[in-house]
Design a protein around this motif. Structure first.
Motif, mmCIF file in Angstrom:
data_model
loop_
_atom_site.group_PDB
_atom_site.id
_atom_site.type_symbol
_atom_site.label_atom_id
_atom_site.label_comp_id
_atom_site.label_asym_id
_atom_site.label_seq_id
_atom_site.Cartn_x
_atom_site.Cartn_y
_atom_site.Cartn_z
ATOM 1 N N LEU A 58 0.854 -1.191 0.000
ATOM 2 C CA LEU A 58 0.000 0.000 0.000
ATOM 3 C C LEU A 58 0.886 1.236 0.000
ATOM 4 O O LEU A 58 1.591 1.511 0.970
ATOM 5 C CB LEU A 58 -0.919 -0.006 1.226
ATOM 6 C CG LEU A 58 -1.960 1.113 1.298
ATOM 7 C CD1 LEU A 58 -2.908 1.050 0.098
ATOM 8 C CD2 LEU A 58 -2.759 1.021 2.604
ATOM 9 N N TYR A 59 0.882 1.970 -1.113
ATOM 10 C CA TYR A 59 1.648 3.205 -1.211
ATOM 11 C C TYR A 59 0.903 4.320 -0.480
ATOM 12 O O TYR A 59 -0.286 4.212 -0.190
ATOM 13 C CB TYR A 59 1.838 3.586 -2.683
ATOM 14 C CG TYR A 59 2.724 2.637 -3.453
ATOM 15 C CD1 TYR A 59 4.052 2.951 -3.712
ATOM 16 C CD2 TYR A 59 2.241 1.417 -3.935
ATOM 17 C CE1 TYR A 59 4.879 2.086 -4.427
ATOM 18 C CE2 TYR A 59 3.059 0.542 -4.648
ATOM 19 C CZ TYR A 59 4.370 0.882 -4.886
ATOM 20 O OH TYR A 59 5.176 0.025 -5.576
ATOM 21 N N PHE A 60 1.607 5.394 -0.214
ATOM 22 C CA PHE A 60 0.979 6.522 0.480
ATOM 23 C C PHE A 60 0.398 7.491 -0.555
ATOM 24 O O PHE A 60 0.893 8.590 -0.770
ATOM 25 C CB PHE A 60 1.993 7.200 1.410
ATOM 26 C CG PHE A 60 2.362 6.324 2.572
ATOM 27 C CD1 PHE A 60 1.574 6.287 3.715
ATOM 28 C CD2 PHE A 60 3.465 5.486 2.508
ATOM 29 C CE1 PHE A 60 1.893 5.451 4.781
ATOM 30 C CE2 PHE A 60 3.796 4.649 3.564
ATOM 31 C CZ PHE A 60 3.004 4.630 4.697
ATOM 32 N N GLY A 61 -0.666 6.993 -1.205
ATOM 33 C CA GLY A 61 -1.364 7.754 -2.242
ATOM 34 C C GLY A 61 -2.837 7.847 -1.940
ATOM 35 O O GLY A 61 -3.262 7.857 -0.768
ATOM 36 N N ASP A 62 -3.662 7.885 -2.985
ATOM 37 C CA ASP A 62 -5.098 8.102 -2.815
ATOM 38 C C ASP A 62 -5.759 7.013 -1.985
ATOM 39 O O ASP A 62 -6.618 7.301 -1.138
ATOM 40 C CB ASP A 62 -5.778 8.178 -4.191
ATOM 41 C CG ASP A 62 -7.242 8.550 -4.080
ATOM 42 O OD1 ASP A 62 -7.556 9.754 -4.079
ATOM 43 O OD2 ASP A 62 -8.090 7.633 -3.969
ATOM 44 N N ALA A 63 -5.389 5.746 -2.226
ATOM 45 C CA ALA A 63 -6.037 4.655 -1.496
ATOM 46 C C ALA A 63 -5.760 4.761 -0.001
ATOM 47 O O ALA A 63 -6.675 4.610 0.817
ATOM 48 C CB ALA A 63 -5.564 3.305 -2.029
ATOM 49 N N HIS A 64 -4.518 5.035 0.359
ATOM 50 C CA HIS A 64 -4.181 5.162 1.778
ATOM 51 C C HIS A 64 -4.966 6.303 2.412
ATOM 52 O O HIS A 64 -5.529 6.156 3.511
ATOM 53 C CB HIS A 64 -2.670 5.392 1.933
ATOM 54 C CG HIS A 64 -2.215 5.453 3.359
ATOM 55 N ND1 HIS A 64 -2.117 6.634 4.057
ATOM 56 C CD2 HIS A 64 -1.850 4.471 4.224
ATOM 57 C CE1 HIS A 64 -1.705 6.388 5.285
ATOM 58 N NE2 HIS A 64 -1.536 5.080 5.413
ATOM 59 N N GLU A 65 -5.030 7.433 1.721
ATOM 60 C CA GLU A 65 -5.786 8.574 2.249
ATOM 61 C C GLU A 65 -7.269 8.238 2.373
ATOM 62 O O GLU A 65 -7.928 8.594 3.360
ATOM 63 C CB GLU A 65 -5.599 9.788 1.332
ATOM 64 C CG GLU A 65 -4.187 10.347 1.311
ATOM 65 C CD GLU A 65 -4.042 11.484 0.321
ATOM 66 O OE1 GLU A 65 -5.062 11.893 -0.279
ATOM 67 O OE2 GLU A 65 -2.902 11.955 0.133
ATOM 68 N N THR A 66 -7.799 7.537 1.371
ATOM 69 C CA THR A 66 -9.217 7.162 1.389
ATOM 70 C C THR A 66 -9.524 6.225 2.548
ATOM 71 O O THR A 66 -10.512 6.411 3.273
ATOM 72 C CB THR A 66 -9.594 6.490 0.057
ATOM 73 O OG1 THR A 66 -9.380 7.416 -1.010
ATOM 74 C CG2 THR A 66 -11.052 6.039 0.060
#
Length: 432
Positions: A58-66
């Protein structure tokens, strides 16, 4: 059954869309053909070891923020970035930090200086400026030292899970590497725990889940969606339908899809796949060699247990990937992955607890490539109330970030159109 929103597909994109629609007060249902939700994000537990469907980070991008916004716990840790590279059949220290950059035998002094400069420069670039050139063109034009180029190809291949530098638009892949430099998250007990949490969030917001029910048609009339018809005869009426399924599946579900944008999206789609070998070992023969990038080979190895709990008895769960092109040979790919493991963890077979081999695992059903005519969705312009979501419906995001971002785009369109006056014109983000 009548709903405001029906979501076909219960993977990450489908569950994310359902949660946001329900949070906005829409009566929502998810129709999923499998008994288990999650799609390619499910986790298989075998002999006490937790195996994802291929390497998942899990990268620190949209999915993590979501997921954080939705209140998911995301139990796990960031792994160490200390790594080795495979070059000409040998393992060498990979320059991932100041210490390893100084000691790596892979680079000359000039190469080390250029690589260090790029690590600093990447964080300041506007990656959108490179959306219309290929990854290979960007590397060959901007990176001068031959070995630094090789390292860039390796790092960008791993960040994007794809070996397609002539097709990939450079901007999204460079942004993904920029995200990767912040580290990644390996999840305890695999991505299935994340799916369990998403499912519970959906149920908590009142989403109805219709599992083991295969959608066979999305009926529409007069340019408006009508209902989802399931194989067992169940009919789910909805004002808005979100297809969180692959582009070919979306095309099959919609009668006369050849007269819609769904046809364009299906025809332009290029699937990316990997061969995946996961092993659980009682112990590591070489404890220091836990993260390995192929430089002149399209392989990658990571001991995900160095950061996450992935077994009930302390076994080490290692994930190996072979990034595939058009030439796919399961026997050859497995042999190459096992040979990689022989090099990195010699004697691993005597420590083997369990293994899982997936000869052709889909990474994404489409991506930002130079042959695209347009970026899919979120709305199908010819049929009001019909939307698409999934990692393939990317507008520049990659992998699971594209799944969550496209799901939210679809719901935003749902909310922007009233049930009584659904418009038939929608925004499209053209590529060319």
């Amino acid at each position: 059954m009548k709903y405001d929103v029906a979501v076909v597909g219960g993977g990450v994109a489908g569950l994310t869309a359902a949660i946001y629609a329900a949070k906005a007060g829409k009566r929502t249902i998810v129709v999923e053909k499998q008994e288990r939700l999650g799609g390619r994000a499910v986790t298989n537990k075998i002999s006490g070891a937790y195996f994802n469907l291929g390497g998942h980070a899990l990268y620190f991008g949209d999915a993590h923020e979501t997921f954080r916004e939705l209140g998911l716990s995301l139990q796990g840790n960031k792994p160490s970035i200390d790594a080795y590279g495979i070059w000409k059949g040998k393992l060498s220290t990979l320059p991932m930090g100041v210490g390893s950059l100084l000691t790596t035998p892979l680079l000359s002094l000039k190469g080390k200086m250029e690589f260090a400069a790029w690590l600093t420069k990447l964080g300041k670039l506007d990656m959108r400026a490179f959306d219309r050139i290929s990854l290979r063109e960007w590397i060959e034009r901007n990176v001068h030292d031959p070995m630094v180029r090789n390292l860039f190809y390796s790092l960008l291949r791993t960040a994007s899970f794809a070996a397609a530098p002539d097709l990939q638009a450079a901007g999204p892949v460079l942004q993904q590497l920029k995200n990767a430099l912040q580290g990644v998250l390996y999840l305890d007990r695999g991505w299935g725990t994340m799916i369990d949490e998403l499912t519970q969030k959906a149920l908590g917001h009142g989403v109805q889940i219709l599992a083991k029910s295969k959608a066979v048609s999305v009926e529409h009339r007069g340019g408006l969606v009508q209902h989802v018809l399931c194989e067992d005869g169940t009919k789910v009426e909805a004002n808005h339908i979100i297809l969180a399924v692959p582009p070919a599946a979306a095309h099959r579900l919609v009668p006369h899809a050849e007269a819609t944008a769904l046809h364009t999206w299906k025809e332009q789609a290029i699937e990316i796949t990997t061969a995946c070998l996961d092993v659980a070992l009682r112990r590591l023969p070489k404890p220091k060699q836990q993260l390995v990038y192929g430089i002149d080979q399209t392989v990658f190895l990571s001991n995900q247990s160095r950061a996450a709990t992935l077994s009930d008895d302390g076994a080490q769960v290692i994930s190996l990937l072979k990034y595939q092109g058009t030439d796919k040979n399961p026997e050859k790919d497995l042999q190459e992955l096992e040979q990689t493991l022989d090099m990195v963890q010699p004697g691993w077979r005597s420590e083997l607890v369990e293994k899982q081999f997936l000869p052709r695992m889909t990474v994404c059903h489409d991506f930002m490539h130079l042959k695209r005519l347009e970026n899919p969705g979120p709305a199908v312009p010819e049929i009001a109330g019909l939307y698409v979501a999934g990692e393939w419906a990317t507008h520049g995001e990659m992998l699971v970030d594209a799944a969550t971002a496209s799901a939210k785009r679809a719901v935003q369109h749902v909310l922007s159109h009233t049930d009584s006056g659904r418009a038939t014109t929608y925004e499209h983000r053209d590529v060319i």
